[in-house]
Design an enzyme around this catalytic site. Sequence first.
Site, PDB file in Angstrom:
ATOM      1  N   LYS A 144     -10.051  32.666  22.304  1.00 36.93           N
ATOM      2  CA  LYS A 144     -11.336  32.001  22.567  1.00 36.93           C
ATOM      3  C   LYS A 144     -11.579  31.078  21.373  1.00 36.93           C
ATOM      4  CE  LYS A 144     -15.945  33.300  24.189  1.00 36.93           C
ATOM      5  NZ  LYS A 144     -16.026  32.479  25.368  1.00 36.93           N
TER       6      LYS A 144
HETATM    7  N1  PPE Z   1     -13.497  31.706  30.804  1.00 39.72           N
HETATM    8  C1  PPE Z   1     -14.060  30.932  29.861  1.00 39.72           C
HETATM    9  C2  PPE Z   1     -13.530  29.572  29.635  1.00 39.72           C
HETATM   10  C3  PPE Z   1     -15.134  31.444  29.112  1.00 39.72           C
HETATM   11  O1  PPE Z   1     -15.683  30.681  28.158  1.00 39.72           O
HETATM   12  C4  PPE Z   1     -15.625  32.743  29.373  1.00 39.72           C
HETATM   13  C5  PPE Z   1     -16.776  33.298  28.599  1.00 39.72           C
HETATM   14  C6  PPE Z   1     -14.999  33.513  30.382  1.00 39.72           C
HETATM   15  C7  PPE Z   1     -13.937  32.952  31.070  1.00 39.72           C
HETATM   16  C8  PPE Z   1     -15.423  34.924  30.687  1.00 39.72           C
HETATM   17  O2  PPE Z   1     -15.053  35.819  29.653  1.00 39.72           O
HETATM   18  P1  PPE Z   1     -15.896  37.130  29.344  1.00 39.72           P
HETATM   19  O3  PPE Z   1     -17.165  36.708  28.725  1.00 39.72           O
HETATM   20  O4  PPE Z   1     -15.025  37.910  28.415  1.00 39.72           O
HETATM   21  O5  PPE Z   1     -16.113  37.835  30.630  1.00 39.72           O
HETATM   22  N2  PPE Z   1     -17.732  32.349  28.154  1.00 39.72           N
HETATM   23  C9  PPE Z   1     -18.638  32.663  27.066  1.00 39.72           C
HETATM   24  C10 PPE Z   1     -19.313  31.424  26.547  1.00 39.72           C
HETATM   25  C11 PPE Z   1     -20.572  30.979  27.169  1.00 39.72           C
HETATM   26  C12 PPE Z   1     -21.253  29.883  26.364  1.00 39.72           C
HETATM   27  O6  PPE Z   1     -21.891  29.026  26.982  1.00 39.72           O
HETATM   28  O7  PPE Z   1     -21.168  29.879  25.142  1.00 39.72           O
HETATM   29  C13 PPE Z   1     -19.583  33.787  27.440  1.00 39.72           C
HETATM   30  O8  PPE Z   1     -19.799  34.068  28.614  1.00 39.72           O
HETATM   31  O9  PPE Z   1     -20.102  34.404  26.525  1.00 39.72           O
END
Ligand code: PPE
Length: 306
Positions: A159
């Site tokens: 990330k």
């Molecule tokens: N794909 C991406 C590209 C992504 O950024 C997230 C989380 C996910 C999938 C889902 O991952 P998880 O949170 O582990 O289920 N995105 C984060 C960022 C949001 C933001 O605007 O900043 C989040 O949901 O925290």
Amino acid sequence: MVEKTKKIWFDGKFVDWDDATVHVLAHTLHYGVGAFEGIRCYKTTDGRTAVFRLKEHVDRLFDSVHILSLEIPFTREEVFDAIIETVKVNGLEQGYIRPIVFIGTGDMGLFVRTNPIHTVIAVWPWGAYLGDEGLARGIRAKVSSFNRHHVNAAMTKGKVNGYYVNSVLAKWEVVKAGYDEAILLDTEGYVSEASGENVFIVRDGVIKTTPLTSILPGITRDSVITIARELGYPVQEARFTRDELYIADEVFFTGTAAEITPVREVDDRVIGKGEPGPVTKAIQETFFRVVRGEEGKYQGWLAYVE
Ligand code: PPE
């Protein structure tokens, strides 16, 4: 505007929210080489606060940093405890937690020798990411003209700060066009993920989600696969095309910020009945029971702040 809390954990010490600043020549600000997490804590039904799947988020932060060949100058246990402590110090009952690991000042240019690696944890209250109505009734998504990163251009198991330029451009593009969220295709044309969420479809009672090959391994995605299988729904991790979205009975997004958000339209095609379907609703209901500590068998996913 972000709702301020009192203290931010900065390299092992608490500083006042307004004092948690960095120099303009911080390396990550220029080149995007850093990693972050998004974590939620919830008020459980017994009145305590619990952080959802904290261990998995800390592990992913360390994975992200390792992928970048950097090193966090703290142990996993120290970061885990610091997150709990930051929630506690701020008296945050429910909200969002943002750890970030970034490269500070020293050398400029791409090759870094002496710059310090900073670790910061901030928390703040954050409601429904795509709006209360989106969570309840579903959102309108659009496939972006931007592709998600090619596997040799980015390593999406991390990330990484800089990767989000791609997400931000996709998000801005579709929001300006009047939609709520962007879906990105991979460089082969298959559905990959949304700007900040993983994507699920349901057809004839079978749930399908993108395989992990070139997406962020979402922790909510993993939770939903577990919950769905436990509820008796078959789940396939298989790639699918954009038209499979259109003809799905249900589409939903998963993410820490977005939680379980139903999608009622994709590219102006109504999905199913244009409202959250029964599978989405069952999973969403269970998910919210889990995070509130109401499901005994998922207690292991909660780290209580006491
Ligand atoms: N794909 C991406 C590209 C992504 O950024 C997230 C989380 C996910 C999938 C889902 O991952 P998880 O949170 O582990 O289920 N995105 C984060 C960022 C949001 C933001 O605007 O900043 C989040 O949901 O925290």
